[in-house]
Design a protein around this motif. Structure first.
Motif, PDB file in Angstrom:
ATOM      1  N   TYR A 103      40.735  37.973  49.492  1.00 23.34           N
ATOM      2  CA  TYR A 103      39.694  38.847  48.968  1.00 23.34           C
ATOM      3  C   TYR A 103      38.408  38.477  49.691  1.00 23.34           C
ATOM      4  O   TYR A 103      38.165  37.303  49.986  1.00 23.34           O
ATOM      5  CB  TYR A 103      39.516  38.655  47.464  1.00 23.34           C
ATOM      6  N   TYR A 131      30.169  45.124  48.982  1.00 22.69           N
ATOM      7  CA  TYR A 131      31.449  45.690  49.408  1.00 22.69           C
ATOM      8  C   TYR A 131      32.535  44.654  49.144  1.00 22.69           C
ATOM      9  O   TYR A 131      32.345  43.455  49.392  1.00 22.69           O
ATOM     10  CB  TYR A 131      31.434  46.042  50.897  1.00 22.69           C
ATOM     11  N   SER A 173      36.616  43.872  49.933  1.00 17.98           N
ATOM     12  CA  SER A 173      37.854  44.174  50.646  1.00 17.98           C
ATOM     13  C   SER A 173      38.994  43.355  50.049  1.00 17.98           C
ATOM     14  O   SER A 173      38.853  42.140  49.846  1.00 17.98           O
ATOM     15  CB  SER A 173      37.728  43.830  52.133  1.00 17.98           C
ATOM     16  N   THR A 174      40.103  44.018  49.781  1.00 18.24           N
ATOM     17  CA  THR A 174      41.319  43.352  49.315  1.00 18.24           C
ATOM     18  C   THR A 174      42.367  43.470  50.413  1.00 18.24           C
ATOM     19  O   THR A 174      42.843  44.565  50.717  1.00 18.24           O
ATOM     20  CB  THR A 174      41.839  43.984  48.023  1.00 18.24           C
ATOM     21  N   TRP A 175      42.707  42.351  51.014  1.00 19.16           N
ATOM     22  CA  TRP A 175      43.670  42.305  52.118  1.00 19.16           C
ATOM     23  C   TRP A 175      45.065  41.997  51.584  1.00 19.16           C
ATOM     24  O   TRP A 175      45.248  41.106  50.747  1.00 19.16           O
ATOM     25  CB  TRP A 175      43.289  41.198  53.091  1.00 19.16           C
ATOM     26  N   PRO A 209      43.236  47.289  54.179  1.00 18.55           N
ATOM     27  CA  PRO A 209      42.664  46.729  52.952  1.00 18.55           C
ATOM     28  C   PRO A 209      42.191  47.835  52.020  1.00 18.55           C
ATOM     29  O   PRO A 209      41.845  48.930  52.456  1.00 18.55           O
ATOM     30  CB  PRO A 209      41.487  45.891  53.459  1.00 18.55           C
ATOM     31  N   ASP A 210      42.172  47.524  50.734  1.00 15.13           N
ATOM     32  CA  ASP A 210      41.453  48.357  49.782  1.00 15.13           C
ATOM     33  C   ASP A 210      39.970  48.015  49.921  1.00 15.13           C
ATOM     34  O   ASP A 210      39.600  46.839  49.914  1.00 15.13           O
ATOM     35  CB  ASP A 210      41.919  48.072  48.351  1.00 15.13           C
ATOM     36  N   LEU A 211      39.129  49.034  50.030  1.00 19.99           N
ATOM     37  CA  LEU A 211      37.699  48.806  50.228  1.00 19.99           C
ATOM     38  C   LEU A 211      36.913  49.576  49.175  1.00 19.99           C
ATOM     39  O   LEU A 211      37.005  50.806  49.099  1.00 19.99           O
ATOM     40  CB  LEU A 211      37.267  49.250  51.628  1.00 19.99           C
ATOM     41  N   THR A 217      39.873  53.609  53.804  1.00 21.45           N
ATOM     42  CA  THR A 217      40.417  52.299  54.164  1.00 21.45           C
ATOM     43  C   THR A 217      40.193  51.947  55.623  1.00 21.45           C
ATOM     44  O   THR A 217      40.183  50.768  55.981  1.00 21.45           O
ATOM     45  CB  THR A 217      41.919  52.246  53.853  1.00 21.45           C
ATOM     46  N   ARG A 219      35.751  50.946  59.142  1.00 22.54           N
ATOM     47  CA  ARG A 219      35.465  49.544  59.430  1.00 22.54           C
ATOM     48  C   ARG A 219      34.615  49.369  60.690  1.00 22.54           C
ATOM     49  O   ARG A 219      34.406  48.247  61.149  1.00 22.54           O
ATOM     50  CB  ARG A 219      36.773  48.759  59.572  1.00 22.54           C
ATOM     51  N   LEU A 277      32.416  45.547  59.589  1.00 27.97           N
ATOM     52  CA  LEU A 277      33.479  44.774  58.937  1.00 27.97           C
ATOM     53  C   LEU A 277      34.525  44.340  59.954  1.00 27.97           C
ATOM     54  O   LEU A 277      35.081  43.239  59.883  1.00 27.97           O
ATOM     55  CB  LEU A 277      34.134  45.597  57.832  1.00 27.97           C
ATOM     56  N   ASP A 331      39.959  43.122  60.875  1.00 31.39           N
ATOM     57  CA  ASP A 331      40.932  44.107  60.428  1.00 31.39           C
ATOM     58  C   ASP A 331      42.305  43.442  60.358  1.00 31.39           C
ATOM     59  O   ASP A 331      42.574  42.473  61.083  1.00 31.39           O
ATOM     60  CB  ASP A 331      41.014  45.275  61.414  1.00 31.39           C
TER      61      ASP A 331
END
Length: 456
Positions: A214, A230, A232-234, A242-244, A259, A262, A274, A282
């Protein structure tokens, strides 16, 4: 008279001989078996790769400063943009000794895990890093003796900061082509690895084994961006985006972002995307066509870059039209650097056509990244500096060990000649302080509820 065992061109011929071969690091002997036995790299390389004085035949020595007057001597050791900055923009680089003690290039727990888990990683059929029995990665560099481009890149991707979690208090200055500061931001960059955790009983954060990390960025100043965040869930599966989500104070709500969004500045005036983070911002498998295109020595900012003499750890600045464009930087001769090229196969609208990532073979951390636009022209440089956090009587600790972490970054868009230089500082507006391996970091910073609360 000093009799040289190896002539001056020995290293150059050795690197050429390794080109295109599945060869690991080291010239005189394989690097990682040597490190496992002794923790010292000296016997892996000839003198010319361990001493800037030997490499330049006495033209440059430890303690010298690289300027426009002498940069031609080390042009082949710099990235193209770093050379341009010194030659044309007044940047100065202070030369320090090459680090041969590997313990000074890692967080202690991460190095221990790298040595303990050496040989236990593989790439599965999808290209993800797993253990030999197919489980999520268990910690340290999965491929310390990387022999391919994707193996080298995996070492950066799987753990950015090489701690289980980290809170980086960051102060950023954005400088225009005229050399003046156009924007200044304070923000917190927060990351939590959910697999590959080190120095703890389990390498996995319970209940989050399907994730990799995370990551939250939270702006605390100035007031017009305060509270912008912001998250991001990787996923562990590096084929997934990721969920952003983000919290924008003006709208007072958390919203979901595309998603693959970036490659846009985080806030006005900044050159950082990002995608830039750690040269691996990424998921690894949303990039492709990895190529290990070259191995060679380079200068890199991997030691003596902490500034505790300033109460907030901010470095002196210089260069550019107004003397404000560059942070003071110390660089050393890295005996072997892997240059990896990759293309953004998952991003058809990305302004980036490819990137080249420069990776120090000793610890497999990136020391620079160049991106190129869709025409193949140089676009941006993302150049970090690192340090063991000790200097004279000063020392910063992470648990029982001296802190090792990054200290600053130059993010230079050479097409607009805009520079974002930012540093990890002691604390920022809002009272947020830098730290690592902090209890409760996920709950405080890395949920949708957390960023809404922090931004309100």
């Amino acid at each position: 008279m000093h009799i040289r065992k190896y002539d001056f061109d020995f290293a150059r011929r050795a690197f050429l001989g390794k080109a295109g071969a599945l060869a690991g690091a080291g010239i005189l002997t394989p690097l990682w078996p040597l490190i496992a036995r002794a923790g010292d790299i000296t016997k892996a390389y000839p003198e010319e790769l361990l001493s800037i004085e030997a490499y330049t035949k006495g033209k440059i020595k430890t303690g010298d400063v690289i300027t426009a007057d002498n940069v031609e001597t080390v042009k082949d050791l710099l990235t193209p943009i770093a050379y341009k900055e010194v030659k044309e923009m007044g940047r100065r680089i202070r030369i320090v000794p090459t680090t041969t003690d590997i313990t000074r290039l890692f967080p202690a727990d991460y190095l221990e895990a790298t040595l303990r888990n050496n040989g236990k990683a593989k790439l599965d059929a999808d290209g993800n890093v797993v253990t030999a029995d197919g489980q999520p990665w268990i910690g340290g560099n999965p491929f310390p003796n990387a022999q391919t481009g994707i193996e080298a890149f995996a070492n950066i991707t799987m753990s950015w900061g090489r701690h289980n979690n980290a809170l980086y208090a960051i102060r950023d200055w954005d400088i225009g082509p005229d050399g003046e500061i156009g924007y200044q931001y304070d923000f917190a960059w927060v990351e939590e690895n959910t697999i590959g955790r080190v120095g703890v009983e389990s390498p996995y954060l319970a209940g989050h084994e399907d994730k990799l990390r995370y990551q939250t960025v939270l702006f605390t100043g100035p007031n017009d961006v305060k509270g912008t965040a912001y998250l991001s869930t990787w996923y562990a599966d590096q084929r997934k985006f990721p969920d952003l989500v983000g919290y924008i104070p003006a709208f007072k709500r958390v919203r979901k972002f595309p998603t693959n969004q970036r490659f846009e500045p985080l806030v006005a005036g900044i050159t950082v995307y990002l995608s830039d983070a750690w040269a691996a911002g990424d998921p690894m498998l949303t990039w492709g066509n990895f190529k290990l295109i070259e191995r060679r020595p380079m200068l890199a900012a991997v030691s003596d870059n902490w500034h505790p003499e300033h109460p907030n750890w901010e470095p002196p600045v210089h260069g550019g039209p107004a003397g404000k464009t560059f942070s003071e930087t110390a660089m050393e001769l890295c005996p072997e650097v892997l240059i990896v090229e990759a293309e953004p196969v998952g991003y058809p609208r990305a302004p980036v056509g490819k990137k080249r990532v420069f990776i120090d073979a000793r610890n497999m951390i990136y020391i620079g990244c160049h991106t190129y636009d869709r025409r193949g022209e140089l676009f941006k440089s993302f150049e970090p500096a690192y340090s063991l956090y000790e200097k004279g009587p000063h020392r910063d600790m992470t648990g029982k060990h001296t802190t090792w972490t990054w200290t600053g970054v130059h993010s230079h868009d050479v097409q607009t000649n805009r520079m974002s230089r930012f540093n990890q500082v002691k604390s920022i507006v809002g009272g947020i302080a830098s730290g690592r391996n902090i209890d409760g970091l996920y709950e405080k910073y890395m949920t949708a509820q957390a960023i809404r609360r922090l931004g309100a």
